[in-house]
Write a protein that holds these residues in place. Structure first.
Motif, PDB file in Angstrom:
ATOM      1  N   SER A  20       0.944  -1.258   0.076  1.00 32.82           N
ATOM      2  CA  SER A  20      -0.290   0.060   0.392  1.00 32.82           C
ATOM      3  C   SER A  20       0.404   1.634   0.258  1.00 32.82           C
ATOM      4  O   SER A  20       0.486   2.175  -0.141  1.00 32.82           O
ATOM      5  CB  SER A  20      -0.767  -0.145   0.882  1.00 32.82           C
ATOM      6  N   GLN A  21       2.432   0.849   0.610  1.00 31.05           N
ATOM      7  CA  GLN A  21       2.416   2.379   0.264  1.00 31.05           C
ATOM      8  C   GLN A  21       3.670   2.341  -1.206  1.00 31.05           C
ATOM      9  O   GLN A  21       4.391   3.881  -1.700  1.00 31.05           O
ATOM     10  CB  GLN A  21       4.459   2.201   1.615  1.00 31.05           C
ATOM     11  N   LEU A  22       3.811   1.633  -1.412  1.00 31.78           N
ATOM     12  CA  LEU A  22       4.693   1.399  -2.987  1.00 31.78           C
ATOM     13  C   LEU A  22       4.020   2.498  -4.189  1.00 31.78           C
ATOM     14  O   LEU A  22       2.869   2.663  -4.109  1.00 31.78           O
ATOM     15  CB  LEU A  22       4.538   0.369  -3.977  1.00 31.78           C
ATOM     16  N   ILE A  23       5.046   3.081  -4.843  1.00 34.02           N
ATOM     17  CA  ILE A  23       4.390   4.611  -5.664  1.00 34.02           C
ATOM     18  C   ILE A  23       4.232   3.260  -7.694  1.00 34.02           C
ATOM     19  O   ILE A  23       3.570   4.140  -7.901  1.00 34.02           O
ATOM     20  CB  ILE A  23       6.035   5.434  -5.576  1.00 34.02           C
ATOM     21  N   THR A  24       4.748   1.872  -7.280  1.00 28.56           N
ATOM     22  CA  THR A  24       4.892   1.052  -8.362  1.00 28.56           C
ATOM     23  C   THR A  24       3.181   1.099  -8.113  1.00 28.56           C
ATOM     24  O   THR A  24       3.168   0.697  -7.202  1.00 28.56           O
ATOM     25  CB  THR A  24       5.764   0.355  -8.128  1.00 28.56           C
ATOM     26  N   ALA A  25       2.660   1.244  -8.843  1.00 24.61           N
ATOM     27  CA  ALA A  25       1.063   0.119  -9.336  1.00 24.61           C
ATOM     28  C   ALA A  25       0.838  -0.865  -9.190  1.00 24.61           C
ATOM     29  O   ALA A  25       2.026  -1.434 -10.434  1.00 24.61           O
ATOM     30  CB  ALA A  25       0.456   1.195 -10.089  1.00 24.61           C
ATOM     31  N   VAL A  26       0.328  -1.703  -8.483  1.00 25.94           N
ATOM     32  CA  VAL A  26       0.532  -3.447  -8.699  1.00 25.94           C
ATOM     33  C   VAL A  26      -1.020  -3.880  -8.515  1.00 25.94           C
ATOM     34  O   VAL A  26      -1.508  -3.151  -8.092  1.00 25.94           O
ATOM     35  CB  VAL A  26       0.713  -3.965  -7.260  1.00 25.94           C
ATOM     36  N   ILE A  27      -0.832  -4.827  -9.770  1.00 27.01           N
ATOM     37  CA  ILE A  27      -2.047  -5.099 -10.006  1.00 27.01           C
ATOM     38  C   ILE A  27      -1.719  -7.255  -9.818  1.00 27.01           C
ATOM     39  O   ILE A  27      -0.959  -7.225 -10.280  1.00 27.01           O
ATOM     40  CB  ILE A  27      -2.634  -4.876 -11.565  1.00 27.01           C
ATOM     41  N   ILE A  28      -3.350  -7.268  -9.134  1.00 29.00           N
ATOM     42  CA  ILE A  28      -2.707  -9.073  -9.043  1.00 29.00           C
ATOM     43  C   ILE A  28      -3.840  -9.875  -9.866  1.00 29.00           C
ATOM     44  O   ILE A  28      -5.026  -9.348  -9.184  1.00 29.00           O
ATOM     45  CB  ILE A  28      -2.617  -9.096  -7.895  1.00 29.00           C
TER      46      ILE A  28
END
Ligand code: ATP
Ligand code: MG
Length: 369
Positions: A20-28
């Motif tokens: 939730s802190q990452l600047i990179t967008a993560v999609i699973i």
């Protein structure tokens, strides 16, 4: 001694917090290629919450890109990860961005999943494009300057010789020497415009709106038909360090182009805004003023959009194609930036000028280069 299951719990907490802190967008995606998780960065990038995205496919997100169900399925089958560096994602008319995407296989609860990492790269891309365009423009300008000098010198001799000759010949042949002189003058004029402004700017702190109002006045005087000029000024803009005549000239060249392109029912808007902490031609600037000249005319012909600021590029049958190239030279002399976005119905030229010019010593060294 630490308990193994405690460490495991702790690890999960950190992993969740990290996502939730990452600047990179993560999609699973699950093994059916349906979205089962997006982190907050992905929610922000896609402007949709996890609740709206949950269970949907990525078809709409990646429409018209290199990312499709076939490739994702292949990744699930083979476990082979891939990276695409220029994925242009269009979510709607006004939300379009370029991203770098990495897709890799991950396993959750013994079932294969796909992990998509998206990094928006428009900003870096824009900066490197600007630096590249600036270098190209300097190289082109130097080439033209060299060529123009070479043409100008013999032209002077040619004109002088024709003048001398006209004194030696009879009146009926003078028609020919007059033509030589006339054409030599026309070429000298063109070459002078090609060489561009040859004086360094005289910098003073100016009210940017006075400069713009002067431009409006000149437009009123010099056009028979009335031009629908609208103002959208930010009155809080402080004084800007510039050469008002040169800036006025640059603005006039841009406004005149708009006037030549539009019809009676169209309008031109002059807009000013303040911008902070921006990059101009690869250099960081604390405060700058943005001056936009916007029209709702037909737009710039697509075949000249990429080379618009080069000298002698024109979309008009009687145009010399020097107006924008001169405007760019003038703006560059102010360490500013001139850019353009155009589509039918909306053409916007934007001048970005730093509020403060570097010390005059720096200006001279730059110009001499
Ligand atoms: N606002 C605009 N809308 C549509 N086309 C435009 C606009 N501004 C510029 N253009 C296009 O860009 C071309 C280049 O403009 P530029 O001012 O450099 O040269 P020019 O107007 O053709 O000639 P010159 O200004 O030297 O008389 C124009 O010929 C025109 O086709
Ligand atoms: Mg022009």
């Amino acid at each position: 001694m630490y308990n193994r299951s405690d460490i495991q719990k702790q690890k999960l907490i950190y992993q969740q917090a990290l996502a939730s802190q990452l600047i990179t967008a993560v999609i699973i995606l699950n093994d059916q290629l349906r979205i089962v998780y997006v982190n907050p960065a992905a929610e922000a990038l896609l402007i949709k919450s996890l609740y709206r995205l949950y269970g949907t496919t990525t078809e709409l997100i990646f429409a018209n890109t290199s990312i499709n169900a076939k490739r994702l399925q292949q990744l699930l089958n083979t476990g082979q990860e891939f990276t695409d560096s220029d994925v242009v994602i269009t979510l709607n008319k006004s939300h379009r961005f370029t991203a770098e995407l990495t897709a890799s296989p991950v396993e959750f609860e013994n079932s294969p999943h796909v992990l998509l990492e998206l990094k928006q790269i428009d900003h870096q891309k824009q900066i490197s494009l600007e630096v590249f365009q600036q270098q190209q423009w300097i190289a082109g300008r130097d080439l033209i300057k060299g060529l123009a000098h070479e043409i100008k010198n013999p032209l002077g001799g040619l004109r002088g010789a024709a003048q001398l000759l006209s004194k030696e010949i009879g009146i009926e042949q003078q028609e020919y020497t007059s033509m030589i002189i006339e054409q030599a003058d026309r070429l000298t004029n063109l070459v002078d415009r090609l060489l561009g402004p040859n004086q360094l700017p005289q910098i003073h702190a100016q009210n940017i709106h006075s400069v713009l109002e002067k431009v409006c006045q000149l437009v009123d005087y010099s056009h028979d038909t009335s031009v629908n000029l609208k103002r959208d000024y930010d009155p809080s803009i402080p004084l800007v360090e510039c050469d008002h005549e040169k800036l006025q000239q640059a603005l006039l060249n841009i406004v005149n182009n708009a006037i030549q392109a539009i019809d009676k029912e169209n309008s031109i808007t002059l807009k000013t805004r303040i911008a902070s902490n921006i990059t101009i031609n690869g250099k960081r600037v604390k405060l700058a003023v943005e001056i936009s000249i916007i029209d709702d005319g037909p737009g710039i012909p697509s075949k000249i959009q990429d080379t618009l600021f080069y000298p002698m590029v024109s979309g008009r049958s009687n145009g010399t194609g020097l107006g924008l190239s001169i405007a760019q030279t003038l703006i560059n002399q102010h360490h500013g930036k001139l850019s353009c976005h155009s589509q039918p119905g909306h053409t916007e030229f934007m001048i970005v000028l730093p509020l403060k010019q570097p010390a005059s010593k720096d200006i001279n060294t730059r110009e001499e280069k």
